[in-house]
Design an enzyme around this catalytic site. Structure first.
Site, PDB file in Angstrom:
ATOM      1  N   ARG A  95       0.827  -1.207   0.000  1.00  0.00           N
ATOM      2  CA  ARG A  95       0.000   0.000   0.000  1.00  0.00           C
ATOM      3  C   ARG A  95       0.865   1.263   0.000  1.00  0.00           C
ATOM      4  NH1 ARG A  95      -1.677  -3.822   3.682  1.00  0.00           N
ATOM      5  NH2 ARG A  95      -3.645  -4.846   3.124  1.00  0.00           N
ATOM      6  N   GLU A 208      16.983  -2.600  -2.157  1.00  0.00           N
ATOM      7  CA  GLU A 208      18.401  -2.916  -2.299  1.00  0.00           C
ATOM      8  C   GLU A 208      18.725  -2.956  -3.790  1.00  0.00           C
ATOM      9  OE1 GLU A 208      21.743  -6.254  -0.977  1.00  0.00           O
ATOM     10  OE2 GLU A 208      19.605  -6.759  -0.878  1.00  0.00           O
TER      11      GLU A 208
END
EC number: 4.4.1.5
Length: 350
Positions: A95, A208
């Site tokens: 969300r 990442e």
């Protein structure tokens, strides 16, 4: 399961489980009669000869062993089916507080494409699908914006998403230029050679960046923290049919990771499970939602999940209105996944 009462060495004692279903031999009555007539041979108490008693006890043992064998066969059959099922990680759902802002960041900074968008005003939410290729062959992101909700709690359990890029430093510079946050500058991973960096999107989700050559799946990781790594590995192997690709223990930093997936890391998206020494529970917040996985049979999938320690939160069956068959579950740590019928999923994309 039939309960077998061990036989005494000095006498043949029939299992009460063999008689408990019979109105002729209620346990309370048997106990009362036994106490009154201890001098009567047990074979006469039950109206059976010794050889009949022996046969009855052997039959009870046979029923128990047959039950165990059937259960073992069911487990083996389900394990085999799960391993052979055509499974693929379809998308990860979470969300966001501002859909347009997030789409702009992902397309301009991370090079994603907006694949499709749908607004459901009657239920007051909007979805957007973004990724590096079509949904029928790539792992993608599904963003959800709920009308009027501009902030979510990411919690401590969710870790990060992983994206493979050609040049980490160049991507980081672009993120900075667009006003993004860099939480770890580019450099080799601790104890290794792979160049990585960490950035955050406008809602605070960590990404990442991993420096790799060309890959069919740039959106390559979802990292979640778990309280028992061995338990989690076994669950994802047996219930989800994933393969344990590798583990790495980092005693210096007191954590262990396990990479799970449906194929090699350089070609398929993976689930990175992280165990931090001594931490058994995490606050999951309300931002991250779930991973969707394709399957040929949501009904058998639900059976396997139940059998191997998961909790079904939505029984298998079609969704109202669109007839796409799904089932939803929680893993032993409470992380949610949804399995979607492969054929129905492709029909949705038409």
């Amino acid at each position: 399961m039939v309960r077998i009462i061990p036989m005494a060495a000095s006498s043949i004692r029939p299992s009460l489980a063999c008689f408990s279903d019979s109105p002729r031999f209620p346990i309370s009555l048997l106990s009362r009669n036994l106490s009154r007539t201890l001098h009567v041979p047990q074979s006469q108490l039950f109206g059976l000869t010794s050889h009949k008693l022996l046969r009855r006890s052997v039959n009870c043992l046979g029923v128990a062993e047959s039950g165990k064998a059937a259960q073992a066969t069911t487990q083996d059959d389900l394990l085999t089916w799960v391993k052979n099922d055509k499974r693929r990680m379809l998308h990860v759902v979470y969300r966001v507080g501002d859909m347009d802002r997030t789409i702009k960041f992902y397309t301009e900074c991370l090079g994603m494409k907006l694949l499709r968008k749908r607004d459901i005003p009657e239920e007051k939410y909007t979805n957007a699908f973004l990724g590096y290729g079509p949904e029928d062959s790539h792992f993608v992101i599904e963003l959800t914006y709920n009308y009027g909700v501009d902030k979510y709690d990411i919690g401590a359990g969710f870790g990060h998403f992983g994206i493979a890029v050609d040049d980490v430093a160049k991507t980081v510079e672009l993120v900075k230029a667009k006003g993004g946050k860099v939480s770890r500058e580019p450099g080799p991973v601790k104890g290794g050679k792979t160049v990585i960096a960490f950035i955050e999107d406008p809602d605070g989700y960590k990404f990442e960046l991993l420096e790799r050559g060309p890959t069919p799946e740039p959106l390559c990781q979802v990292m979640l923290r778990v309280g028992d790594l061995d338990r989690a590995i076994k669950f994802y192997e047996k219930a989800f049919g994933m393969e344990l690709l590798r583990t790495r223990d980092n005693p210096e930093y007191k954590y262990t990771i396990a990479m799970m997936g449906y194929g090699p890391e350089d070609k398929f998206p993976v689930l990175e499970l992280t165990y931090n020494y001594g931490v058994t529970e995490y606050d999951k917040g309300n931002a991250y939602a779930q991973i969707a996985i394709g399957t040929d049979d949501v009904y058998k999938t639900a059976e396997a999940i139940k059998l191997f320690g998961g909790k079904i939160t939505r029984e298998p069956g079609p969704l109202p209105g669109i007839s796409t068959k799904i089932t939803a579950c929680l893993d032993p740590d409470g992380w949610k996944s949804v399995f979607v019928d492969n054929i129905d999923f492709l029909k949705e994309l038409e």
